[in-house]
Scaffold this active site. Structure first.
Site, PDB file in Angstrom:
ATOM      1  N   LYS A  85     -10.899  -8.629  -4.394  1.00  0.00           N
ATOM      2  CA  LYS A  85      -9.500  -8.581  -5.271  1.00  0.00           C
ATOM      3  C   LYS A  85      -9.260  -9.905  -5.884  1.00  0.00           C
ATOM      4  CE  LYS A  85      -7.774  -4.724  -3.399  1.00  0.00           C
ATOM      5  NZ  LYS A  85      -7.456  -3.382  -4.230  1.00  0.00           N
ATOM      6  N   HIS A 104      -2.511   7.641  -3.096  1.00  0.00           N
ATOM      7  CA  HIS A 104      -3.358   6.806  -2.965  1.00  0.00           C
ATOM      8  C   HIS A 104      -4.235   6.410  -1.650  1.00  0.00           C
ATOM      9  CE1 HIS A 104      -6.040   3.282  -3.944  1.00  0.00           C
ATOM     10  NE2 HIS A 104      -5.571   2.491  -3.095  1.00  0.00           N
ATOM     11  N   TYR A 119       0.890  -1.251   0.124  1.00  0.00           N
ATOM     12  CA  TYR A 119       0.041  -0.071   0.005  1.00  0.00           C
ATOM     13  C   TYR A 119       0.825   1.045  -0.049  1.00  0.00           C
ATOM     14  CZ  TYR A 119      -4.566   2.245   1.548  1.00  0.00           C
ATOM     15  OH  TYR A 119      -5.623   3.042   1.500  1.00  0.00           O
ATOM     16  N   TYR A 130     -14.297  -6.361   3.941  1.00  0.00           N
ATOM     17  CA  TYR A 130     -12.907  -5.870   4.236  1.00  0.00           C
ATOM     18  C   TYR A 130     -12.753  -5.631   5.932  1.00  0.00           C
ATOM     19  CZ  TYR A 130     -12.247  -0.843   5.340  1.00  0.00           C
ATOM     20  OH  TYR A 130     -12.238   0.433   5.842  1.00  0.00           O
TER      21      TYR A 130
END
Lengths: 402, 402
Positions: free
Chosen positions: B231, B112, B107, B222
């Site tokens: 995903k 983002h 990540y 999640y």
């Protein structure tokens, strides 16, 4: 139960656990006892069960029937060659039985999920809103799954110290998790979901599974993408895999699921199993102590629901994948499946014999998970998965320029 | 760049991309051009690069040098046999180049992470407290990683409808994620962390990576264990892997890391790379449109930090593992690496040509990620990873008893 063993100079091969002995299926096959079943003996000469598993249930059924005949009390099939086909388990080395492609860990033990919720979100509902709608799960690390008996090195990692400052050091709150592992026996293609009424056909067997957890590392890292280094240093799998068919006598209706799940997750038949599970803790120089007794019936989501949900978007399961259940805690303090719960996050130390106490695991401690099922005179033993904690070794550090 | 290709009746083998051609390294090897390098030609006759990768960097360096000589402008090595050793890429079938053992997704794109935080936690700090202390990551699904060009079936899944009621249906918010994938080239043993100053030795090369995401499924599932079905229906890897050594001219100092990471994550040298990244969207019947331009320099955590952190607790990386960076968004709206960000969670539709708009992906849309680097006359092309969305197919449902 099937597993992989070796001894002396003999290479790893497939064995059947038979009491305190292992039946050498490579030898049995080479001696012609499986003639007529249409099986290539090479599947028994492998260092993992994957090729054997991939033969499929009809072939397994034929092998099972033949083995039952060969091993029946009346049979004298192995007379005179007992020492050739059997080896004492204590003399054999047991190996990780599966080449595990992908590993998934569910969160299907509802009492565990509630306990964690009560500890860490004391003012809210213990269960998150999605819990009763879908079997929550995450992908875990397959490469660090090891066979029962392999020592567990206490991991280094990053966590918050008592001043809430990140530090890097040996985990201070090392824990076990009492789980079962499903070994996938049939592959589905990418894009082809598995219907719930055929989901159990995708299970080869079950194992005991210890999902070792470093709680301090996990707590600091897990937002927002889930557990990573708190789990991936090691997970232990038992050396023996019990074919799912052996659990048929112990099938149960599960818990009432309210709200009723969406149709894709609805069962048409009882899909839970009555399997007693024990946790034993052995601290150096002491006798083993049972610190928890639980049961697979405490799972909120069934094996079938796990498989159907996992594949609902098209994800492809493959022969040899492992799906673990998540921690199976019962509904009473003596049945919790982790030290996190048994010591209520370290606030209620377990009192052992000789005045010893534990909140989390010390170096030298051994955790052994055991499983067995009884019903109307039938007994099935799942064996055990064990691991002993070794001290952290200071890891290599970077050479920072002066 | 290396990859796996086949053509006609020729089985998959290792190739080197050379402009619009592929150099057939199996043939080159069989013709003796690698004589004296100490390489078993069998590594080039494999359907995956793993054996080739496992040869290690000193051997790769010798092959690289030999290929440079053979392909230099002055060389006439392949005179007269051009058609025997080269094939036009357009005539070849490209295959998934790696047998991927484990896949991890980081990540590390800070813009983002900030954008996601601003969207979903508008009243808090956009970054969670751990973000600048460790490279957050999760384990992903390796079995559903597919090669560029493979169609992407829109997944079914469970998500909340507009009344916040769980439903099961085709994802309504299908998205791409612009990422790079590191292909691991060297294994570390379980329990043996990789120091940061040797971490890059564990990278064979990099690829373009599209981590397709079903936002509605992901959002509902999640908590608390991270992404799963949102995903695992598919991730796309480019067909060509660029050796990390080819990126040497594009090495950069990274972002200032404040707070300074703990010592195990501290670099002694520049560890970031200046790689331009583009996202193209092609909607049926239209020309491709560039909808985002980003750069690998926007990563907060370096490749080396990812590897060192991943192994800090002893987790074993293996040759062929893929570590993806996470979505690489730049710091301006035209550089965001997902439609979630580009359309600000669907609130600001992208306006394309001919009056078309997009918030998330429609069936028939094609997303193509491209990468390239320029510096002082040197140009390296990472190629592309592309995928076209196919309509959801109603999945098999359970047979519920009447």
């Amino acid at each position: 139960m099937y597993g992989i063993f070796s001894y002396g100079i003999a290479s790893p091969r497939v064995g059947l656990k038979h009491g305190q002995f292992i039946l050498d299926l490579e030898i049995v096959s080479l001696l012609g006892y499986f003639n007529g079943l249409g099986i290539d003996p090479a599947v028994f000469a492998q260092p993992v069960l994957n090729d054997f598993i991939a033969l499929g249930k009809p072939v397994h059924q034929r092998i099972r029937q033949r083995l039952r005949e060969l091993l029946s009390a009346e049979s004298n099939s192995f007379e005179g060659i007992h020492d050739q086909v059997f080896i004492e388990e204590s003399r054999a080395q047991l190996h990780l039985p599966i080449r595990i492609g992908n590993y998934t860990d569910f969160y299907a033990g509802i009492h565990h999920a509630e306990n964690v919720g009560r500890m860490f979100r004391p003012n809210g509902d213990p269960l998150l809103p999605n819990y009763k709608h879908l079997p929550v799960a995450y992908h875990g690390r397959a490469s660090s799954i090891i066979v029962s008996g392999t020592p567990i090195r206490r991991p280094y990692g990053q966590y918050l110290d008592i001043d809430n400052k990140p530090v890097f050091g040996p985990s201070q709150t090392l824990d076990f998790e009492l789980e079962l592992g499903l070994v996938i026996g049939k592959s589905n293609s990418l894009g082809e979901p598995v219907r719930i009424d055929e989901a159990e056909e995708y299970i080869f067997g079950i194992t005991l599974f210890n999902d070792w957890s470093a709680r301090d590392i996990q707590r600091w890292e897990y937002q927002p993408l889930g557990p990573f280094l708190g789990k991936n240093f090691a997970s232990s799998l038992s050396a023996w895999v019990l074919p799912i068919e052996d659990l048929e006598p112990f099938r149960l209706e599960g818990p009432e699921q309210e709200p009723i799940p969406l149709p894709y997750l609805q069962h048409a038949r009882p899909s839970y199993f009555d399997i007693q599970l024990d946790v034993m803790l052995t601290i150096p120089g002491q006798e083993p102590v049972v610190i928890s007794q639980s049961n697979a019936r405490f799972l909120y989501w069934s094996f079938a629901q796990m498989i159907t949900h996992h594949t609902a978007g098209g994800c492809n399961l493959q022969v040899g994948d492992v799906l673990a259940t998540g921690t199976i805690s019962g509904n009473t303090p003596g049945s919790y499946g982790s030290l996190l719960e048994l010591s209520w996050n370290g606030t209620r130390p377990l009192h052992l014999e000789n005045g010893d106490t534990r909140t989390f695991l010390n170096d030298g401690d051994t955790v052994t998970l055991r499983g067995r099922a009884f019903s109307r005179g039938i007994r099935v033993d799942l064996g055990e998965v064990a691991g002993t904690i070794q001290p952290a070794i200071y890891p290599p550090v970077s050479r920072i320029p002066d």
